[in-house]
Design a protein around this motif. Structure first.
Motif, PDB file in Angstrom:
ATOM      1  N   ILE A  83      59.426  68.188  37.347  1.00  0.00           N
ATOM      2  CA  ILE A  83      60.397  68.542  36.298  1.00  0.00           C
ATOM      3  C   ILE A  83      60.733  67.308  35.466  1.00  0.00           C
ATOM      4  O   ILE A  83      60.773  67.357  34.228  1.00  0.00           O
ATOM      5  N   ILE A  84      60.962  66.181  36.160  1.00  0.00           N
ATOM      6  CA  ILE A  84      61.305  64.936  35.458  1.00  0.00           C
ATOM      7  C   ILE A  84      60.164  64.540  34.523  1.00  0.00           C
ATOM      8  O   ILE A  84      60.379  64.192  33.360  1.00  0.00           O
ATOM      9  N   ASP A  85      58.918  64.621  35.036  1.00  0.00           N
ATOM     10  CA  ASP A  85      57.765  64.237  34.212  1.00  0.00           C
ATOM     11  C   ASP A  85      57.637  65.140  32.998  1.00  0.00           C
ATOM     12  O   ASP A  85      57.350  64.679  31.877  1.00  0.00           O
ATOM     13  N   ALA A 107      70.041  71.830  41.390  1.00  0.00           N
ATOM     14  CA  ALA A 107      69.208  70.626  41.393  1.00  0.00           C
ATOM     15  C   ALA A 107      69.302  69.828  40.107  1.00  0.00           C
ATOM     16  O   ALA A 107      69.036  68.616  40.099  1.00  0.00           O
ATOM     17  N   VAL A 108      69.733  70.456  39.015  1.00  0.00           N
ATOM     18  CA  VAL A 108      69.666  69.782  37.725  1.00  0.00           C
ATOM     19  C   VAL A 108      70.530  68.530  37.666  1.00  0.00           C
ATOM     20  O   VAL A 108      70.161  67.534  37.024  1.00  0.00           O
ATOM     21  N   GLY A 109      71.676  68.566  38.346  1.00  0.00           N
ATOM     22  CA  GLY A 109      72.577  67.415  38.306  1.00  0.00           C
ATOM     23  C   GLY A 109      72.010  66.196  39.005  1.00  0.00           C
ATOM     24  O   GLY A 109      72.438  65.070  38.742  1.00  0.00           O
ATOM     25  N   GLY A 110      71.066  66.402  39.919  1.00  0.00           N
ATOM     26  CA  GLY A 110      70.519  65.284  40.678  1.00  0.00           C
ATOM     27  C   GLY A 110      69.263  64.693  40.090  1.00  0.00           C
ATOM     28  O   GLY A 110      68.652  63.804  40.706  1.00  0.00           O
ATOM     29  N   LEU A 111      68.836  65.142  38.911  1.00  0.00           N
ATOM     30  CA  LEU A 111      67.606  64.619  38.303  1.00  0.00           C
ATOM     31  C   LEU A 111      67.857  63.251  37.694  1.00  0.00           C
ATOM     32  O   LEU A 111      68.836  63.047  36.965  1.00  0.00           O
ATOM     33  N   ASP A 112      66.997  62.311  37.974  1.00  0.00           N
ATOM     34  CA  ASP A 112      67.106  60.952  37.431  1.00  0.00           C
ATOM     35  C   ASP A 112      66.315  60.902  36.135  1.00  0.00           C
ATOM     36  O   ASP A 112      65.098  60.714  36.133  1.00  0.00           O
ATOM     37  N   LEU A 113      67.048  61.059  35.014  1.00  0.00           N
ATOM     38  CA  LEU A 113      66.396  61.176  33.717  1.00  0.00           C
ATOM     39  C   LEU A 113      66.542  59.925  32.860  1.00  0.00           C
ATOM     40  O   LEU A 113      66.312  59.973  31.649  1.00  0.00           O
ATOM     41  N   GLY A 152      69.085  57.814  31.560  1.00  0.00           N
ATOM     42  CA  GLY A 152      69.968  57.689  30.392  1.00  0.00           C
ATOM     43  C   GLY A 152      70.124  58.946  29.584  1.00  0.00           C
ATOM     44  O   GLY A 152      70.830  58.946  28.572  1.00  0.00           O
ATOM     45  N   VAL A 153      69.491  60.023  29.984  1.00  0.00           N
ATOM     46  CA  VAL A 153      69.627  61.289  29.254  1.00  0.00           C
ATOM     47  C   VAL A 153      70.988  61.889  29.602  1.00  0.00           C
ATOM     48  O   VAL A 153      71.393  61.948  30.766  1.00  0.00           O
ATOM     49  N   ARG A 154      71.728  62.343  28.548  1.00  0.00           N
ATOM     50  CA  ARG A 154      73.019  62.993  28.750  1.00  0.00           C
ATOM     51  C   ARG A 154      72.792  64.433  29.166  1.00  0.00           C
ATOM     52  O   ARG A 154      72.147  65.192  28.439  1.00  0.00           O
ATOM     53  N   LEU A 155      73.291  64.830  30.335  1.00  0.00           N
ATOM     54  CA  LEU A 155      73.179  66.204  30.802  1.00  0.00           C
ATOM     55  C   LEU A 155      74.430  66.977  30.443  1.00  0.00           C
ATOM     56  O   LEU A 155      75.551  66.549  30.756  1.00  0.00           O
ATOM     57  N   VAL A 156      74.253  68.119  29.757  1.00  0.00           N
ATOM     58  CA  VAL A 156      75.380  68.991  29.411  1.00  0.00           C
ATOM     59  C   VAL A 156      75.068  70.378  29.935  1.00  0.00           C
ATOM     60  O   VAL A 156      74.009  70.948  29.632  1.00  0.00           O
TER      61      VAL A 156
END
Length: 868
Positions: free
Chosen positions: A6-8, A32-38, A40-44
């Motif tokens: 998913i990250i890739d 799971a979405v909150g735990g993704l290491d993206l 510096g991407v802002r998750l909303v």
């Protein structure tokens, strides 16, 4: 789907945009979405933050990257408060079907539900990976199902025909056929819920639609439809209910069947399965009421081929030499078909026997045709005219008798009785009429004070003992630096004539057939000695009655080689010369101007009681071996001139001899030194009215003081039958004493080059208006020694794509009449939509080289369909 994947995938999306929407309607990744290491991407989360706040946040940090996640479906545009942002953003999907869509490279999101319905198929990674290689971005649900079927069937192509080939091939189990079987491929199709899709394809491609469809029923309908469409008349009543109902699609059954049986990877399954279907249909009873003409274009069942063979055999027997044009035309057409294919005969006993059946029928038809010209018997004005007529025409009866029996022998291992009656008729004519009638007429010009025996000279025909002076010496005088002389034991004239035809079919080779009057008695020791260069021939009165050349024994290869050394020559066995190969062979002949090469096949096999029945097989082997030998001499040893000859000919008959075939000679005359089946040699043995008598001084050129008297049986009779009596030589019948001499030269002239025969399409209209259409071709010239037969594959193409069946046609007529050089073929067009204004192409490609020799534009306007 793993978090890293998913990250890739998201990183890839952010590579071209700063804002990504992620709708997850099933909430698969809500936790799971909150735990993704993206990075510096802002998750909303859109389910937690109001749309207006989202807009404000994005405006305040315009350079930031935003992932807008929602566990709900994407809203309709009229209800989407974030539509302005969405239009400049990208959408990410991570549900399994969306991921699958992406992995397969499919463009349409509407296929998500279809893929979900095919979840069973995608459980196996291997199947999914194979499907990926077949899928195109714009594929529809039907396209995907067809390609899934191809994967499950392990078909070569994702096409219905290829799928069918695999499914039907699965009915063959351990070289047997189980028509009720459910092949593993079919079980996989059913287990993956794709059976309905298969039957939809069968309806679409073949018009097959049944309340309870089955592979067995589909198979029967395809083969029966193919068979009935090919018949000249109406379909048999007992088969009509099996025919596919939609006429515009039924032609596809014929195209499929043709492709199945012509596919070198699948024709074996076709042969086995079609035989099983024919048995179930009780096809024999159906065929009984059909003629060879009715079945001329039918290739579906082997039983039909055998019916044609029987019909043609009956016509040949009934015709007794009448015009056989219709028979030979049918034979030519059937040889181009599946069941008598010479290519497939190499690996199939039944096909080999059927091909041999047509060879036998053709030889028989020509045999009776030649015989019909002599129904009143034979009459010769002189020995010269008799031998001339034998070399121009009568030898054909020996040749065709040999060809017929050789071909018929190839049919016997199948246990078929179809040629037995014809074989009896041929034997009765050959052994009961031709040989005795020829012997009787020949005796009249052989005997008496003015007969051939009184002089043993024929104008324009050299004697065998003068071979070197008459045939080899003039070549040296003409500038030849080296001459090869090939001597094949018992290589009679009619076999030599066939070898000439074969050699002249090769570019750069030019062969010419001549003859010489053989020595008498016509046996090996005397004939071999006569062919050597010599001043004198003498008999040595020892136990072997050795024939001496210039006082030296020449019975063995070593002795002949010693004798030839005086003439700058050498002797060698054919197999030993070939074994030397190119380099050592050139070294062997380098310092020799005269090379005698000895070949022995016919006499080796025929002159033994245990193997004499294989005489005609030995003749066929001799043709192959001598052709190879001549080619080796010219191509590898730089031999520019080769003479091919023999020590004597032979007489052979298939039927066992009876007492009437034995000479009435009661006892050997006093003074006999050697007594064989076809000759006696001795001193002072006198003469007998029951035999042809003479002295070798006259008939072989031996010196008077060392010559021997001889008696030879009249006609084709034998003095005794001991040690085998079907194959004989030694006496004075034309088959024994007309000794061939073939002169083979290498030539670079245009006249020595071969080419394939030319042909063209007849008729001005190049428009296809029915799904089965006849095309007629004309062979524009007869075949000859230099104009060779040509076999082509005819089809109709859209560019390179074949849109019809592919038919084989052979142009091999040697007739001077145009009507006898016509060949026609029926082409079946695949059902479909065709542009009536577009050019499609009728093509003919050489069957051996695949080179396209004809490409003619045609229009396809299927305004009509065939009535079956």
């Amino acid at each position: 789907m793993s978090n890293q994947r998913i990250i890739d995938a998201l990183e890839t999306q952010f590579g071209s945009t700063k804002i990504v929407f992620w709708h997850d309607p099933d909430g698969e990744f809500a936790n799971a979405v909150g735990g993704l290491d993206l990075g510096g991407v802002r998750l909303v989360r859109l389910d937690e933050v109001p749309a207006l706040q989202v807009k404000l946040n994005i405006e305040q940090e315009a350079d930031a990257r935003w992932l807008l996640y929602s566990p709900t479906p994407e809203p309709e545009p009229v209800r989407d408060w974030l539509l302005d942002i969405r239009l400049r953003a990208k959408t990410f999907r991570a549900d399994s079907m969306s991921i699958l869509l992406e992995d397969l490279g499919l463009a349409s999101q509407t296929l998500r539900e279809h893929l979900k319905a095919r979840a069973k198929f995608f459980r196996a990674k291997e199947r999914t990976d194979r499907l990926k290689r077949l899928v195109a971005p714009l594929d529809t649900a039907k396209d995907l199902d067809r390609k899934m079927l191809a994967v499950l069937a392990r078909a070569d192509q994702p096409e219905f025909f290829a799928i069918l080939l695999r499914l039907f091939g699965g009915l063959v189990i351990d070289e047997g056929v189980d028509l009720e079987a459910l092949p593993k491929a079919w079980q996989d199709i059913a287990a993956n819920d794709l059976a309905p899709s298969f039957w939809d394809l069968a309806k679409q491609e073949m018009g097959y639609q049944e309340a309870e469809p089955s592979l067995r029923d589909l198979l029967f309908r395809i083969l029966v439809t193919d068979f009935c469409r090919s018949l000249l008349g109406d379909a048999p009543e007992s088969l009509k209910h099996f025919m596919l109902p939609e006429r515009n699609l039924a032609g596809n059954a014929a195209v499929f069947s043709a492709r199945w049986r012509s596919d070198l990877s699948h024709y074996t399954s076709y042969n086995l399965i079609s035989a099983a279907v024919a048995k179930e249909l009780n096809l024999g009873s159906v065929l009984a009421g059909l003629t060879a003409e009715d079945l001329a274009e039918s290739m579906t069942f082997e039983d039909a081929e055998r019916r044609i063979v029987k019909d043609l055999k009956d016509r040949i027997i009934a015709g007794a030499g009448a015009s056989m044009e219709s028979v030979t035309t049918l034979i030519a057409r059937r040889r181009d078909g599946h069941w008598a294919s010479r290519v497939l005969a190499l690996g199939n006993d039944s096909t080999k026997a059927l091909a041999a059946s047509y060879d036998a029928l053709e030889a028989a038809a020509r045999f009776f045709e030649v015989k019909s010209g002599y129904n009143s018997g034979f009459s010769f004005a002189s020995a010269e005219s008799a031998l001339s007529q034998y070399q121009s025409d009568l030898f054909r009866l020996d040749q065709l008798y040999r060809r017929f029996n050789y071909a018929a022998d190839a049919v016997e291992p199948m246990g078929w009785a179809v040629l037995h009656e014809l074989r009896d008729r041929i034997e009765a004519v050959y052994s009961g009429w031709f040989v005795p009638q020829l012997g009787s007429a020949w005796a009249k010009v052989l005997e008496g004070d003015s007969g051939l025996l009184a002089s043993w000279k024929v104008p324009g025909m050299a004697n065998q003992q003068d071979f070197f002076n008459e045939w080899a010496a003039p070549l040296f005088e003409g500038g030849a630096k080296r001459i090869f002389v090939v001597i094949s034991d018992a290589f009679r004239y009619e076999v030599a004539e066939e070898l000439v035809q074969d050699i002249n079919s090769k570019s750069r080779f030019k062969a010419k057939l001549g003859s010489q009057l053989g020595v008498l008695p016509s046996y090996t020791s005397l004939g071999m000695a006569a062919l050597l260069p010599h001043e004198t021939l003498t008999y040595k009165l020892n136990s072997n009655l050795d024939v001496m050349a210039d006082g030296q024994p020449v019975a063995t290869i070593e002795q002949r080689s010693n004798h030839l050394a005086k003439f700058g020559g050498v002797a060698i066995k054919a197999e030993d010369l070939l074994a030397l190969g190119k380099d050592k062979g050139r070294e062997f002949v380098r310092d020799r101007r005269l090379v005698y090469v000895y070949h022995d096949r016919i006499d080796l096999i025929g002159d033994k009681q245990g193997s004499e029945t294989k005489t005609f097989e030995a003749a066929a082997d001799t043709l192959t071996e001598l052709s190879q030998l001549v080619g080796f001499i010219i191509n590898s040893l730089n031999g520019s001139t080769v003479l091919v000859t023999a020590d004597h000919g032979f007489i052979y008959q298939e039927s066992p001899l009876e007492e009437a075939d034995k000479s009435t000679l009661d006892t050997k005359p006093e003074g006999t030194l050697r007594a064989k089946k076809r000759y006696l040699l001795g001193q002072g043995i006198g003469v007998s009215s029951k035999a042809w008598c003479g002295n070798t001084a006259l008939t072989a050129g031996t010196t008077p003081e060392s010559s021997l008297d001889f008696w030879v049986p009249k006609g084709a009779s034998r003095f005794h039958f001991a040690g085998g009596a079907r194959f004989v030589h030694g006496s004075a019948m034309p088959q024994e004493i007309v000794v061939p001499v073939i002169t083979v030269r290498e030539s670079e002239s245009e006249h020595a080059k071969t080419r394939a025969v030319e042909f063209s399409l007849l008729g001005a209209s190049n428009k296809v208006v029915t799904n089965t259409q006849r095309f007629e071709f004309i062979q524009t010239e007869p075949v000859s020694e230099r104009v060779l037969p040509r076999t082509v594959l005819v089809g109709i193409r859209d560019g390179e794509k074949l849109i019809s069946d592919e038919q084989k046609l052979t142009f091999d007529s040697d007739s001077q009449l145009l009507d006898e050089r016509k060949r026609s073929v029926f082409m079946t067009i695949l059902s479909g939509t065709y542009d009536r204004n577009k050019d499609y192409y009728l093509t003919a490609r050489d069957a051996a080289t695949k080179v396209e020799v004809v490409r003619i534009p045609v229009k396809v306007d299927l305004a009509f369909t065939n009535d079956f």
